[in-house]
Design an enzyme around this catalytic site. Structure first.
Site, PDB file in Angstrom:
ATOM      1  N   HIS A 158      28.019  65.333 -22.079  1.00 14.37           N
ATOM      2  CA  HIS A 158      28.698  64.251 -22.815  1.00 14.37           C
ATOM      3  C   HIS A 158      27.709  63.518 -23.723  1.00 14.37           C
ATOM      4  O   HIS A 158      26.495  63.632 -23.560  1.00 14.37           O
ATOM      5  CB  HIS A 158      29.310  63.244 -21.838  1.00 14.37           C
ATOM      6  CG  HIS A 158      30.581  63.721 -21.201  1.00 14.37           C
ATOM      7  ND1 HIS A 158      30.590  64.494 -20.074  1.00 14.37           N
ATOM      8  CD2 HIS A 158      31.887  63.542 -21.544  1.00 14.37           C
ATOM      9  CE1 HIS A 158      31.849  64.773 -19.744  1.00 14.37           C
ATOM     10  NE2 HIS A 158      32.654  64.208 -20.617  1.00 14.37           N
ATOM     11  N   LYS A 162      27.578  57.699 -22.481  1.00 13.65           N
ATOM     12  CA  LYS A 162      28.345  57.779 -21.218  1.00 13.65           C
ATOM     13  C   LYS A 162      27.533  57.205 -20.064  1.00 13.65           C
ATOM     14  O   LYS A 162      26.352  57.521 -19.915  1.00 13.65           O
ATOM     15  CB  LYS A 162      28.766  59.229 -20.933  1.00 13.65           C
ATOM     16  CG  LYS A 162      29.674  59.336 -19.711  1.00 13.65           C
ATOM     17  CD  LYS A 162      30.435  60.632 -19.687  1.00 13.65           C
ATOM     18  CE  LYS A 162      31.284  60.770 -18.426  1.00 13.65           C
ATOM     19  NZ  LYS A 162      32.325  59.743 -18.321  1.00 13.65           N
TER      20      LYS A 162
HETATM   21  N1  LIG Z   1      40.443  60.327 -18.279  1.00 14.34           N
HETATM   22  C1  LIG Z   1      40.143  60.735 -19.515  1.00 14.34           C
HETATM   23  O1  LIG Z   1      40.817  61.607 -20.098  1.00 14.34           O
HETATM   24  C2  LIG Z   1      39.013  60.072 -20.230  1.00 14.34           C
HETATM   25  C3  LIG Z   1      38.309  59.094 -19.611  1.00 14.34           C
HETATM   26  N2  LIG Z   1      37.343  58.405 -20.271  1.00 14.34           N
HETATM   27  C4  LIG Z   1      36.764  57.282 -19.543  1.00 14.34           C
HETATM   28  O2  LIG Z   1      37.256  56.074 -20.115  1.00 14.34           O
HETATM   29  C5  LIG Z   1      36.296  55.048 -19.966  1.00 14.34           C
HETATM   30  C6  LIG Z   1      36.001  54.418 -21.311  1.00 14.34           C
HETATM   31  O3  LIG Z   1      35.381  55.358 -22.159  1.00 14.34           O
HETATM   32  P1  LIG Z   1      34.987  54.972 -23.662  1.00 14.34           P
HETATM   33  O4  LIG Z   1      36.194  54.543 -24.415  1.00 14.34           O
HETATM   34  O5  LIG Z   1      34.170  56.093 -24.165  1.00 14.34           O
HETATM   35  O6  LIG Z   1      34.024  53.710 -23.400  1.00 14.34           O
HETATM   36  P2  LIG Z   1      33.778  52.440 -24.319  1.00 14.34           P
HETATM   37  O7  LIG Z   1      32.618  51.726 -23.726  1.00 14.34           O
HETATM   38  O8  LIG Z   1      33.743  52.839 -25.749  1.00 14.34           O
HETATM   39  O9  LIG Z   1      35.113  51.559 -24.111  1.00 14.34           O
HETATM   40  C7  LIG Z   1      35.404  50.771 -22.987  1.00 14.34           C
HETATM   41  C8  LIG Z   1      35.967  49.478 -23.508  1.00 14.34           C
HETATM   42  O10 LIG Z   1      36.476  48.692 -22.431  1.00 14.34           O
HETATM   43  C9  LIG Z   1      36.046  47.362 -22.645  1.00 14.34           C
HETATM   44  N3  LIG Z   1      36.080  46.573 -21.425  1.00 14.34           N
HETATM   45  C10 LIG Z   1      35.208  46.595 -20.391  1.00 14.34           C
HETATM   46  N4  LIG Z   1      35.557  45.653 -19.492  1.00 14.34           N
HETATM   47  C11 LIG Z   1      36.666  45.040 -19.978  1.00 14.34           C
HETATM   48  C12 LIG Z   1      37.492  43.977 -19.510  1.00 14.34           C
HETATM   49  N5  LIG Z   1      37.259  43.355 -18.365  1.00 14.34           N
HETATM   50  N6  LIG Z   1      38.544  43.600 -20.276  1.00 14.34           N
HETATM   51  C13 LIG Z   1      38.815  44.219 -21.431  1.00 14.34           C
HETATM   52  N7  LIG Z   1      38.066  45.213 -21.933  1.00 14.34           N
HETATM   53  C14 LIG Z   1      37.002  45.629 -21.208  1.00 14.34           C
HETATM   54  C15 LIG Z   1      34.632  47.536 -23.200  1.00 14.34           C
HETATM   55  O11 LIG Z   1      34.155  46.340 -23.756  1.00 14.34           O
HETATM   56  P3  LIG Z   1      32.543  46.104 -23.832  1.00 14.34           P
HETATM   57  O12 LIG Z   1      32.050  47.127 -24.786  1.00 14.34           O
HETATM   58  O13 LIG Z   1      32.450  44.701 -24.308  1.00 14.34           O
HETATM   59  O14 LIG Z   1      32.038  46.307 -22.450  1.00 14.34           O
HETATM   60  C16 LIG Z   1      34.879  48.645 -24.215  1.00 14.34           C
HETATM   61  O15 LIG Z   1      35.386  48.142 -25.435  1.00 14.34           O
HETATM   62  C17 LIG Z   1      35.083  55.708 -19.281  1.00 14.34           C
HETATM   63  O16 LIG Z   1      35.181  55.500 -17.892  1.00 14.34           O
HETATM   64  C18 LIG Z   1      35.266  57.179 -19.620  1.00 14.34           C
HETATM   65  O17 LIG Z   1      34.636  58.034 -18.723  1.00 14.34           O
HETATM   66  C19 LIG Z   1      37.017  58.685 -21.555  1.00 14.34           C
HETATM   67  C20 LIG Z   1      37.652  59.674 -22.228  1.00 14.34           C
HETATM   68  C21 LIG Z   1      38.720  60.459 -21.622  1.00 14.34           C
HETATM   69  O1  LIG Z   2      33.201  59.247 -21.081  1.00  4.85           O
HETATM   70  C1  LIG Z   2      33.747  60.140 -21.763  1.00  4.85           C
HETATM   71  O2  LIG Z   2      33.560  60.232 -22.981  1.00  4.85           O
HETATM   72  C2  LIG Z   2      34.646  61.075 -21.082  1.00  4.85           C
HETATM   73  N1  LIG Z   2      34.934  60.832 -19.850  1.00  4.85           N
HETATM   74  C3  LIG Z   2      35.797  61.582 -19.018  1.00  4.85           C
HETATM   75  C4  LIG Z   2      35.019  62.121 -17.836  1.00  4.85           C
HETATM   76  O3  LIG Z   2      34.212  61.383 -17.246  1.00  4.85           O
HETATM   77  O4  LIG Z   2      35.222  63.277 -17.485  1.00  4.85           O
HETATM   78  C5  LIG Z   2      36.630  62.586 -19.751  1.00  4.85           C
HETATM   79  C6  LIG Z   2      36.011  63.187 -20.961  1.00  4.85           C
HETATM   80  O5  LIG Z   2      35.225  64.269 -20.592  1.00  4.85           O
HETATM   81  C7  LIG Z   2      35.269  62.181 -21.828  1.00  4.85           C
END
Ligand SMILES: NC(=O)C1=CN([C@@H]2O[C@H](COP(=O)(O)OP(=O)(O)OC[C@H]3O[C@@H](n4cnc5c(N)ncnc54)[C@H](OP(=O)(O)O)[C@@H]3O)[C@@H](O)[C@H]2O)C=CC1
Ligand SMILES: O=C(O)C1=N[C@H](C(=O)O)C[C@H](O)C1
Length: 270
Positions: A158, A162
């Site tokens: 990744h 991450k």
């Molecule tokens: N299941 C799936 O298909 C996928 C899962 N993921 C998962 O999703 C999660 C997020 O990934 P990603 O978008 O890349 O990460 P980012 O860090 O880009 O986004 C997370 C967002 O959530 C915000 N946040 C954190 N705490 C709070 C809160 N208490 N209230 C409101 N907003 C909050 C963060 O703010 P701040 O930056 O200020 O902390 C940030 O803007 C990870 O756990 C990732 O592994 C990602 C892609 C696909």
């Molecule tokens: O953090 C990410 O970007 C992603 N998180 C998920 C994971 O932990 O598997 C899904 C995807 O691979 C992207």
């Protein structure tokens, strides 16, 4: 039926923005709220402008409760600590909660399970169709190949931002392999190797983690035998695949009885 009103929490994040773009293009859902943490630079801004789709007349707020009260569902890709808070609010509001957040510890999962008594929760480490199909294939392969002859290793890469490892997807694929072999992953997983490790433990499921650059998400499951190797894999090229899956999960969850569901339920692969 009217369009499903959805809130995106973590609206300023990588996935938050991808979700807003997918909802903006949907005929079945409409964005009714966007939430970020207190102090975020995006508070008060229009969520659509932030995601690059033009104005949607939805300002980003740091107060989830009033936003959840007017919604049918929430899409949550944030952090484990934030997700358990949102699970409580979603249960209070009796709305669908789609959780993509990874890196949850057992205490987070316990709180999510408790919230699922009142809310319809769909949680998956990967919301894409491709990875959920891959998990079904891994389960089948692990069942078919004798553990004494084939070693299973899960490899993931990744982007450099991450924060959790192994990825939620890698753990999901490890669980699928363990299910195929009728073993408990927790008893058999090797998450780190370093130094003089000795030979590989028979029947174990190993994990390897790479981080770098802008990689959206690469996963391989290697079944290594003597003289042959099977590799099953998935490459995510665009976060839209996860966002489309999350939207499909929310629509599937609408009107469904409370409980904890997975993407394999949504896709009929369970
Ligand atoms: N299941 C799936 O298909 C996928 C899962 N993921 C998962 O999703 C999660 C997020 O990934 P990603 O978008 O890349 O990460 P980012 O860090 O880009 O986004 C997370 C967002 O959530 C915000 N946040 C954190 N705490 C709070 C809160 N208490 N209230 C409101 N907003 C909050 C963060 O703010 P701040 O930056 O200020 O902390 C940030 O803007 C990870 O756990 C990732 O592994 C990602 C892609 C696909
Ligand atoms: O953090 C990410 O970007 C992603 N998180 C998920 C994971 O932990 O598997 C899904 C995807 O691979 C992207």
């Amino acid at each position: 039926m009217s369009r499903m009103g959805l809130v995106v929490v973590g609206a300023g994040g990588r996935m938050g923005q991808a979700l807003i773009r997918v909802i903006a293009q949907s005929d079945d859902a409409v964005l009714v709220g966007a939430v970020e943490r207190a102090g975020s630079a995006v508070l008060g801004r229009d969520a659509g402008e932030g995601a690059g789709v033009g104005p949607l007349n939805v300002p980003v707020s740091d107060d989830p409760l009033p936003v959840f009260a007017k919604a049918d569902g929430v899409l949550d890709f944030t952090s484990p600590a934030a997700t358990v808070e949102f699970a409580g609010y979603a249960a209070q509001a009796r709305i669908v909660h789609v959780i993509g957040t990874t890196g949850c510890a057992p205490e987070h999962d316990a709180r999510i399970n408790a919230a699922a008594r009142h809310a319809t929760i769909i949680k998956s480490g990967n919301m894409s169709l491709g990875v959920n199909l891959l998990a079904a294939l891994v389960e089948q392969a692990a069942k078919a190949l004798p553990a004494a002859d084939f070693d299973i290793e899960v490899l993931e890469m990744h982007h450099r931002q991450k924060v959790d490892a192994p990825s939620g997807t890698a753990l999901m694929l490890g669980e699928a392999a363990a299910k195929g072999r009728e073993i408990a992953l927790a008893d058999q997983s090797v998450r780190v190797r370093d130094g003089h490790t000795g030979p590989r433990e028979a029947g174990s499921i190993g994990f390897a983690t790479l981080r770098g650059g802008s990689v959206v998400g690469d996963h391989s499951v290697i079944l290594a035998g003597t003289g042959e190797r099977i590799t099953l894999g998935h490459v995510a090229e665009d976060r839209a695949i996860f966002a489309r899956g999350a939207l499909a999960a929310a629509l599937w969850g609408r009107g469904r009885k409370p409980g904890l569901y997975s993407m394999r339920d949504v896709l009929g692969l369970a």
